[in-house]
Scaffold this motif. Structure first.
Motif, short mmCIF file in Angstrom:
data_model
loop_
_atom_site.label_atom_id
_atom_site.label_comp_id
_atom_site.label_asym_id
_atom_site.label_seq_id
_atom_site.Cartn_x
_atom_site.Cartn_y
_atom_site.Cartn_z
N ALA A 121 0.84 -1.05 0.27
CA ALA A 121 -0.07 -0.65 0.55
C ALA A 121 0.96 1.10 -0.08
O ALA A 121 0.44 2.35 -0.66
CB ALA A 121 -0.81 0.19 1.42
N LYS A 122 2.35 1.53 0.54
CA LYS A 122 3.06 2.61 0.54
C LYS A 122 4.25 2.71 -0.58
O LYS A 122 4.95 3.43 -0.19
CB LYS A 122 3.48 2.20 1.93
N LEU A 123 3.83 1.56 -1.49
CA LEU A 123 5.16 1.83 -2.88
C LEU A 123 4.10 2.60 -3.80
O LEU A 123 3.25 2.04 -3.63
CB LEU A 123 5.40 0.16 -2.99
N PRO A 124 5.02 3.10 -4.63
CA PRO A 124 4.78 3.78 -5.61
C PRO A 124 4.16 2.50 -6.81
O PRO A 124 4.77 1.55 -6.63
CB PRO A 124 5.49 4.62 -6.25
N PRO A 125 3.25 3.26 -7.71
CA PRO A 125 2.39 2.00 -8.42
C PRO A 125 3.51 1.28 -9.40
O PRO A 125 3.42 0.48 -9.95
CB PRO A 125 1.75 2.64 -9.32
N GLU A 126 3.96 1.48 -9.91
CA GLU A 126 6.08 1.46 -10.47
C GLU A 126 6.92 1.03 -9.85
O GLU A 126 7.14 -0.28 -10.04
CB GLU A 126 6.49 2.95 -10.77
N VAL A 127 6.58 1.02 -8.87
CA VAL A 127 7.68 -0.20 -8.37
C VAL A 127 6.61 -1.36 -7.49
O VAL A 127 7.49 -2.94 -7.52
CB VAL A 127 7.73 0.40 -6.60
N ILE A 128 6.27 -0.74 -7.40
CA ILE A 128 4.99 -2.63 -6.93
C ILE A 128 4.50 -3.55 -8.44
O ILE A 128 4.99 -4.58 -8.51
CB ILE A 128 3.37 -2.41 -7.25
N LYS A 129 4.81 -2.61 -10.11
CA LYS A 129 4.72 -2.75 -11.00
C LYS A 129 6.04 -2.82 -11.63
O LYS A 129 6.18 -4.48 -11.78
CB LYS A 129 4.26 -1.93 -12.64
N THR A 130 6.88 -3.16 -11.43
CA THR A 130 8.45 -3.59 -11.29
C THR A 130 7.97 -4.66 -10.20
O THR A 130 9.34 -6.30 -10.87
CB THR A 130 9.63 -2.57 -10.69
N PHE A 131 8.20 -5.03 -9.25
CA PHE A 131 8.71 -6.00 -8.45
C PHE A 131 7.58 -7.38 -8.79
O PHE A 131 7.84 -8.53 -9.36
CB PHE A 131 8.03 -5.45 -7.22
N ILE A 132 6.22 -6.73 -9.42
CA ILE A 132 5.77 -8.31 -10.36
C ILE A 132 6.15 -8.77 -11.35
O ILE A 132 6.65 -9.70 -10.93
CB ILE A 132 4.14 -7.74 -9.94
N SER A 133 6.92 -7.85 -12.34
CA SER A 133 7.10 -8.71 -13.21
C SER A 133 8.84 -8.90 -12.57
O SER A 133 9.08 -10.36 -13.54
CB SER A 133 7.73 -7.16 -13.66
N ASP A 134 9.39 -9.25 -11.40
CA ASP A 134 10.59 -9.09 -11.30
C ASP A 134 10.03 -11.09 -11.10
O ASP A 134 10.75 -11.83 -11.13
CB ASP A 134 11.29 -8.48 -10.17
N ARG A 135 8.98 -10.95 -10.22
CA ARG A 135 9.02 -12.99 -9.67
C ARG A 135 8.16 -12.98 -10.66
O ARG A 135 7.84 -13.90 -10.92
CB ARG A 135 8.00 -12.11 -8.56
N ALA A 136 7.83 -12.64 -12.03
CA ALA A 136 6.65 -13.34 -13.10
C ALA A 136 8.47 -14.47 -13.57
O ALA A 136 8.53 -14.60 -13.96
CB ALA A 136 6.52 -12.61 -13.46
N GLY A 137 9.41 -13.11 -13.87
CA GLY A 137 10.77 -14.11 -14.29
C GLY A 137 11.47 -14.85 -12.97
O GLY A 137 12.29 -15.69 -13.90
N LEU A 138 11.55 -14.52 -12.21
CA LEU A 138 11.87 -15.70 -11.13
C LEU A 138 10.60 -16.74 -10.98
O LEU A 138 11.94 -18.12 -11.28
CB LEU A 138 12.14 -14.86 -9.78
N PHE A 139 10.11 -16.70 -11.18
CA PHE A 139 8.78 -18.29 -11.49
C PHE A 139 9.04 -18.39 -13.29
O PHE A 139 7.94 -19.41 -13.43
CB PHE A 139 7.53 -18.06 -10.56
#
Length: 310
Positions: A121-139
């Motif tokens: 909730a406290k993170l900017p939307p672009e950071v969340i998007k980058t994190f989700i993308s990173d985890r998609a690559g990880l898996f």
């Protein structure tokens, strides 16, 4: 004796498993905080590309995957034991199931939209998007298949009911009576779920599980002191790797000592690490590699869940 150096970040479930192992063993260690997503240049200078969290460093020896880290800590301090005598296979097999099946369910439940909205909730939307993308690559690219949140919700009560029953009927306070690697492998996915009010009820509604989890988390993290990644690299550069294990074992696929190979996880985070094969045993694989930042290091992997290639 070289210090134990854990490369981790606070919110990683497997890092919490490693921290609890250190606490259970009553060990002192140095703490290197790493980025939660790529790039991780100082870490991969030591591992050769392995990116999963956590990584244990002892001088110029680098241990990947908490299954192997647990065995290394058992060598460091035999008591209290993570693999109780006579129940080693039961403890290790349960831990492997928890680290894979239960963790996969926890990931799907944590990353359902309602949970993500609260957790980030406290993170900017672009950071969340980058994190989700990173985890998609990880898996991606491994054997671990996506488990939908709906299916995880559907199956979760069965997992928890069986665990609740086991704890209610076990004579001791832990999964196998006395504490073992099984407890720590099961605890970290539940710790992950307790991170927000959205997913915490998936644990809190089970009284025996909640009481057991409090006992496991009560082991704490041992005594740690902060270390920078630059200091950890300097330790590796200035250290000589430990002597190789003395084990007679015939590699079933014909790989030989001195051969140039790659080692990669098979489930997820399948980035290959290239180097010279120094040792292939029943439980452990060791590569020699050299890096301008980390110097000559020996990178250790478990045999289970990893593959050798040329």
């Amino acid at each position: 004796m070289s210090e134990l150096i854990l490369h981790h970040y606070p919110t990683s479930p497997f890092a919490e498993k490693a921290r609890l192992l250190l606490g259970f063993k009553g060990l002192s260690w140095r703490s290197v905080n790493i980025p939660p997503m790529m790039p991780k240049p100082d870490l991969t200078a030591l591992t050769g590309g392995y990116r999963k969290t956590p990584v244990l460093q002892i001088g110029a020896d680098i241990y990947c995957d908490t299954a192997l880290i647990a065995r290394r800590l058992e060598q460091e301090k035999a008591s209290p034991a993570l693999f109780p005598e006579g129940r080693e296979m039961i403890a290790a097999s349960f831990a492997a199931w928890a680290d894979s099946v239960v963790f996969q369910h926890a990931v799907s439940l944590v990353f359902q939209p309602e949970s993500v909205a609260v957790r980030f909730a406290k993170l900017p939307p672009e950071v969340i998007k980058t994190f989700i993308s990173d985890r998609a690559g990880l898996f991606s690219g491994g054997t671990t298949k996506h488990l939908s949140a709906e299916q995880a919700k559907h199956q979760w009560p069965t997992i928890m009911a069986r665990l609740e029953q086991q704890l209610q009927r076990e004579e001791g306070d832990f999964l196998l009576g006395d504490p073992s690697i099984a407890d720590f492998a099961m605890a970290h996915p539940l710790w992950f779920l307790k991170g927000t009010a959205v997913t915490s009820p998936l644990v809190d509604t089970y009284p025996a599980i909640s009481a057991w989890l409090a006992r496991v988390l009560g082991f704490g993290h041992g005594a740690s002191n902060a270390m920078s990644s630059e200091e950890a690299l300097e330790v590796a550069r200035n250290a000589a790797p430990a002597a190789l294990p003395d084990e007679s074992f015939e590699e079933p696929n014909g790989f030989t000592k001195g051969q140039q190979v790659t080692i990669a996880a098979t489930d997820y985070g399948v980035d290959p690490v290239a180097g010279e094969l120094l040792f292939a045993g029943r439980e452990e694989l060791i590569l020699r590699r050299e890096d301008a930042l980390g110097g000559v290091v020996h990178v250790h992997f478990p045999r289970l869940g990893f593959q050798l290639s040329t």
